[in-house]
Design a protein around this motif. Structure first.
Motif, mmCIF file in Angstrom:
data_model
loop_
_atom_site.group_PDB
_atom_site.id
_atom_site.type_symbol
_atom_site.label_atom_id
_atom_site.label_comp_id
_atom_site.label_asym_id
_atom_site.label_seq_id
_atom_site.Cartn_x
_atom_site.Cartn_y
_atom_site.Cartn_z
ATOM 1 N N ALA A 89 51.142 -4.243 60.067
ATOM 2 C CA ALA A 89 50.373 -5.033 61.023
ATOM 3 C C ALA A 89 49.376 -4.110 61.726
ATOM 4 C CB ALA A 89 51.308 -5.681 62.031
ATOM 5 N N TYR A 90 48.156 -4.544 61.803
ATOM 6 C CA TYR A 90 47.115 -3.747 62.434
ATOM 7 C C TYR A 90 46.504 -4.514 63.604
ATOM 8 C CZ TYR A 90 47.150 -0.589 58.417
ATOM 9 O OH TYR A 90 47.512 0.319 57.460
ATOM 10 N N ARG A 91 45.990 -3.750 64.522
ATOM 11 C CA ARG A 91 45.257 -4.303 65.656
ATOM 12 C C ARG A 91 43.833 -3.770 65.533
ATOM 13 N NH1 ARG A 91 45.053 -2.401 71.412
ATOM 14 N NH2 ARG A 91 46.083 -0.579 70.562
ATOM 15 N N VAL A 92 42.862 -4.610 65.800
ATOM 16 C CA VAL A 92 41.453 -4.208 65.693
ATOM 17 C C VAL A 92 41.054 -3.445 66.953
ATOM 18 C CG1 VAL A 92 39.076 -5.011 65.429
ATOM 19 C CG2 VAL A 92 40.932 -6.182 64.230
ATOM 20 N N LEU A 93 40.616 -2.183 66.764
ATOM 21 C CA LEU A 93 40.160 -1.362 67.893
ATOM 22 C C LEU A 93 38.703 -1.647 68.230
ATOM 23 C CD1 LEU A 93 41.778 2.079 67.014
ATOM 24 C CD2 LEU A 93 42.529 0.429 68.713
ATOM 25 N N ARG A 94 37.868 -1.702 67.213
ATOM 26 C CA ARG A 94 36.459 -2.037 67.411
ATOM 27 C C ARG A 94 35.897 -2.577 66.111
ATOM 28 N NH1 ARG A 94 34.078 4.046 67.679
ATOM 29 N NH2 ARG A 94 33.308 4.088 65.549
ATOM 30 N N SER A 95 34.777 -3.231 66.177
ATOM 31 C CA SER A 95 34.160 -3.799 64.980
ATOM 32 C C SER A 95 32.642 -3.712 65.112
ATOM 33 C CB SER A 95 34.600 -5.249 64.776
ATOM 34 O OG SER A 95 34.195 -6.041 65.864
ATOM 35 N N GLY A 96 31.965 -3.951 64.017
ATOM 36 C CA GLY A 96 30.507 -3.901 64.014
ATOM 37 C C GLY A 96 29.965 -4.336 62.667
ATOM 38 N N SER A 97 28.653 -4.282 62.524
ATOM 39 C CA SER A 97 27.980 -4.646 61.284
ATOM 40 C C SER A 97 26.961 -3.574 60.942
ATOM 41 C CB SER A 97 27.265 -5.988 61.429
ATOM 42 O OG SER A 97 28.190 -7.020 61.592
ATOM 43 N N CYS A 98 26.780 -3.363 59.658
ATOM 44 C CA CYS A 98 25.789 -2.409 59.176
ATOM 45 C C CYS A 98 25.629 -2.603 57.676
ATOM 46 C CB CYS A 98 26.196 -0.977 59.499
ATOM 47 S SG CYS A 98 27.688 -0.440 58.632
ATOM 48 N N GLU A 99 24.961 -1.652 57.050
ATOM 49 C CA GLU A 99 24.853 -1.666 55.597
ATOM 50 C C GLU A 99 25.744 -0.562 55.040
ATOM 51 O OE1 GLU A 99 20.652 -1.341 54.717
ATOM 52 O OE2 GLU A 99 20.551 -3.517 54.472
ATOM 53 N N ALA A 100 26.313 -0.829 53.864
ATOM 54 C CA ALA A 100 27.186 0.159 53.231
ATOM 55 C C ALA A 100 26.675 0.440 51.827
ATOM 56 C CB ALA A 100 28.620 -0.358 53.169
ATOM 57 N N SER A 101 26.810 1.692 51.426
ATOM 58 C CA SER A 101 26.472 2.093 50.061
ATOM 59 C C SER A 101 27.731 2.673 49.442
ATOM 60 C CB SER A 101 25.331 3.124 50.088
ATOM 61 O OG SER A 101 25.725 4.227 50.893
ATOM 62 N N TYR A 102 27.615 3.169 48.211
ATOM 63 C CA TYR A 102 28.793 3.788 47.584
ATOM 64 C C TYR A 102 28.383 5.024 46.815
ATOM 65 C CZ TYR A 102 27.658 1.776 42.972
ATOM 66 O OH TYR A 102 27.070 1.452 41.788
ATOM 67 N N LEU A 160 28.501 3.258 56.480
ATOM 68 C CA LEU A 160 29.644 3.555 55.599
ATOM 69 C C LEU A 160 29.174 3.899 54.204
ATOM 70 C CD1 LEU A 160 32.093 0.670 56.557
ATOM 71 C CD2 LEU A 160 32.532 3.093 56.894
ATOM 72 N N ASP A 161 29.818 4.874 53.621
ATOM 73 C CA ASP A 161 29.661 5.199 52.205
ATOM 74 C C ASP A 161 31.029 4.945 51.577
ATOM 75 O OD1 ASP A 161 27.520 5.876 50.676
ATOM 76 O OD2 ASP A 161 27.514 8.007 51.218
ATOM 77 N N LEU A 162 31.137 3.923 50.765
ATOM 78 C CA LEU A 162 32.419 3.545 50.153
ATOM 79 C C LEU A 162 32.610 4.244 48.817
ATOM 80 C CD1 LEU A 162 32.223 -0.318 50.750
ATOM 81 C CD2 LEU A 162 33.434 1.362 52.135
ATOM 82 N N SER A 163 33.849 4.434 48.417
ATOM 83 C CA SER A 163 34.112 4.929 47.059
ATOM 84 C C SER A 163 33.780 3.808 46.078
ATOM 85 C CB SER A 163 35.589 5.329 46.908
ATOM 86 O OG SER A 163 36.412 4.190 47.026
ATOM 87 N N ARG A 164 33.625 4.176 44.831
ATOM 88 C CA ARG A 164 33.261 3.182 43.819
ATOM 89 C C ARG A 164 34.312 2.069 43.736
ATOM 90 N NH1 ARG A 164 30.262 4.736 38.727
ATOM 91 N NH2 ARG A 164 29.523 2.712 38.094
ATOM 92 N N ALA A 165 35.614 2.411 43.814
ATOM 93 C CA ALA A 165 36.688 1.411 43.735
ATOM 94 C C ALA A 165 36.623 0.447 44.915
ATOM 95 C CB ALA A 165 38.041 2.099 43.690
ATOM 96 N N ALA A 166 36.337 0.967 46.122
ATOM 97 C CA ALA A 166 36.252 0.109 47.297
ATOM 98 C C ALA A 166 35.060 -0.834 47.195
ATOM 99 C CB ALA A 166 36.156 0.956 48.560
ATOM 100 N N MET A 167 33.937 -0.320 46.716
ATOM 101 C CA MET A 167 32.746 -1.168 46.569
ATOM 102 C C MET A 167 32.990 -2.242 45.509
ATOM 103 S SD MET A 167 29.784 -1.761 47.774
ATOM 104 C CE MET A 167 28.522 -0.624 48.270
ATOM 105 N N LYS A 168 33.731 -1.892 44.468
ATOM 106 C CA LYS A 168 34.050 -2.865 43.419
ATOM 107 C C LYS A 168 34.914 -4.000 43.976
ATOM 108 C CE LYS A 168 35.111 -2.550 38.547
ATOM 109 N NZ LYS A 168 35.620 -1.692 37.490
ATOM 110 N N LYS A 169 35.862 -3.669 44.873
ATOM 111 C CA LYS A 169 36.744 -4.680 45.474
ATOM 112 C C LYS A 169 35.959 -5.696 46.292
ATOM 113 C CE LYS A 169 41.162 -3.336 44.852
ATOM 114 N NZ LYS A 169 42.270 -4.138 44.452
ATOM 115 N N VAL A 170 34.916 -5.250 46.977
ATOM 116 C CA VAL A 170 34.130 -6.186 47.785
ATOM 117 C C VAL A 170 32.978 -6.803 46.992
ATOM 118 C CG1 VAL A 170 34.738 -5.166 49.988
ATOM 119 C CG2 VAL A 170 32.715 -4.349 48.797
ATOM 120 N N GLY A 171 32.826 -6.382 45.740
ATOM 121 C CA GLY A 171 31.840 -7.001 44.856
ATOM 122 C C GLY A 171 30.415 -6.583 45.120
ATOM 123 N N GLY A 172 30.174 -5.305 45.356
ATOM 124 C CA GLY A 172 28.822 -4.869 45.655
ATOM 125 C C GLY A 172 28.293 -3.772 44.775
#
Length: 188
Positions: A89-102, A160-172
């Protein structure tokens, strides 16, 4: 010829009666019965069954013994289902929006571990190493939870710079850069 056939038929009948009498004789009475059947070939008397202590299955008027019951089929133990891993179980500390690459090149990360493009990891400029971040693709709503293990990206507008596997999971992976919503998580 007719008389020969009749005589042979009578002889066969006498032999059959003698054989039947010999077969029906008890082992101890074989000599006595054999002698009686030779003395009078046509006079064969059937022997009565000796009395039985318990009625046989075929006796009339008595109770029948129960039919043998077949053994029940052995039940094989059903394999126990593996306990499902509980998602922490996680609690959200902070959130935001931006662009991510991989990125996918094998290199050393800022945390000191070797970068593995098949792990769910990401790079962020300021978040502490080992932080968990839920990243959601704004275009399709798919999300993934990643672990921060590197610093970057250093291109403008990206957080954010995501790993290739993470970017694949979100479909980008086809787009290269996608708009994301991120949530920094803390275990509760």
């Amino acid at each position: 010829m007719r008389s020969i056939l009749i005589a042979s038929g009578v002889a066969v009948a006498v032999l059959a009666a003698s054989a039947w009498a010999l077969a029906a004789v008890a082992p101890g009475d074989s000599a006595k019965k054999a002698g009686a059947s030779q003395a009078a070939p046509g006079a064969v008397t059937p022997q009565a069954d000796p009395p039985r202590a318990t009625p046989s299955r075929a006796s009339r008027g008595g109770t029948r013994s129960p039919e043998p019951t077949p053994e029940p089929a052995r039940k094989t133990a059903a394999p126990k289902p593996k306990p499902k891993k509980k998602k922490p179980a996680y609690r959200v500390l902070r959130s935001g929006s931006c662009e991510a690459s991989y990125y996918w090149q094998g290199q050393m990360t800022a945390s000191g571990e070797r970068f593995d493009p098949s792990e769910l990891t990401a790079a962020h400029k300021t978040l502490p190493m080992g932080s968990k971040v839920r990243v959601t693709n704004k275009n399709n709503g798919r999300s993934v939870t990643v672990r921060i293990n590197d610093r970057g990206p250093y291109a403008g507008g990206r957080c954010l710079d995501l790993s290739r596997a993470a970017m694949k999971k979100v479909g980008g992976t086809g787009a290269g850069v996608i708009p994301v919503r991120y949530q920094v998580l803390k275990r509760t």
